[in-house]
Motif scaffolding. Sequence first.
Motif: not given
Length: 253
Positions: A184, A129, A155-156, A178, A180-182, A153
């Motif tokens: 990940k 990832r 930010k959430e 960018r 989204h960290p989801r 990444w």
Amino acid sequence: MTATATTPSQSTTIKPGTVVLGEGRFSGGDAYRALFRIRKGGFEYLGQVNVHLGEEGVRLEMFNANYFGLFEAEAEVVTATLERTLLNQLLGRDALNDRFRDVIHSRLEESILQPLEPLPAIKEEADPRDLQGIFDRLNAEYFEGKVEAGIEWSKETRIANRRSVKFGSYDARKKLIRIHPRLKQDFVPIPVLELTVFHEMCHQAVPPVRQNGQWKTHHREFKAREKEYKHYKEAMQWEKKHWAKLLAPSPSE
């Protein structure tokens, strides 16, 4: 795709995924066939193993040819390792008589006795990832290295009554992607993450066009380019099936 197994020396380093052998059936008394499923990278792939008492011997069929695209090794190398895994599972079946077992043992011995060349030192496995690694690989494979952009990444954010999440964005002014960290999270297949990165890269490679007095981003040429990603169909199907889970609060929220 039909693949006749060979046994390259590198086959011992391949990890074919989680292999599940289904129920088998006899054909004419001299052939035995069994379907199998392989789970790897969050997707399932189907195939069939055939054992014949005649000259044909052992033969594997992969119904999803894009399975081989998950590996850097050639298809023959992957097939050899997969064949060993399946044949060892078949040996545990009481339904097979000694004649079928002899064919299986002969094939296993034939592959095992192949002279093995010294294996290269195993490199430390890269983070699958790693956004920069994904970007660089996709850029080389699909864009001839011409996409120039940073990637990071995002930010959430906590949003009450969440109905949608933007999983990727491209800032043309900053030339910045960018993600989204989801995406990940471990349950998200790597091809889904890759398609999101690929989609944002397409925004630079296939810029917006003006149609009927309006700028259109996802125009026909853009959509055609996006579908060039080799796992496009599977990734889109997974997203449609699991969108609710993607929108659910992450463990850190």
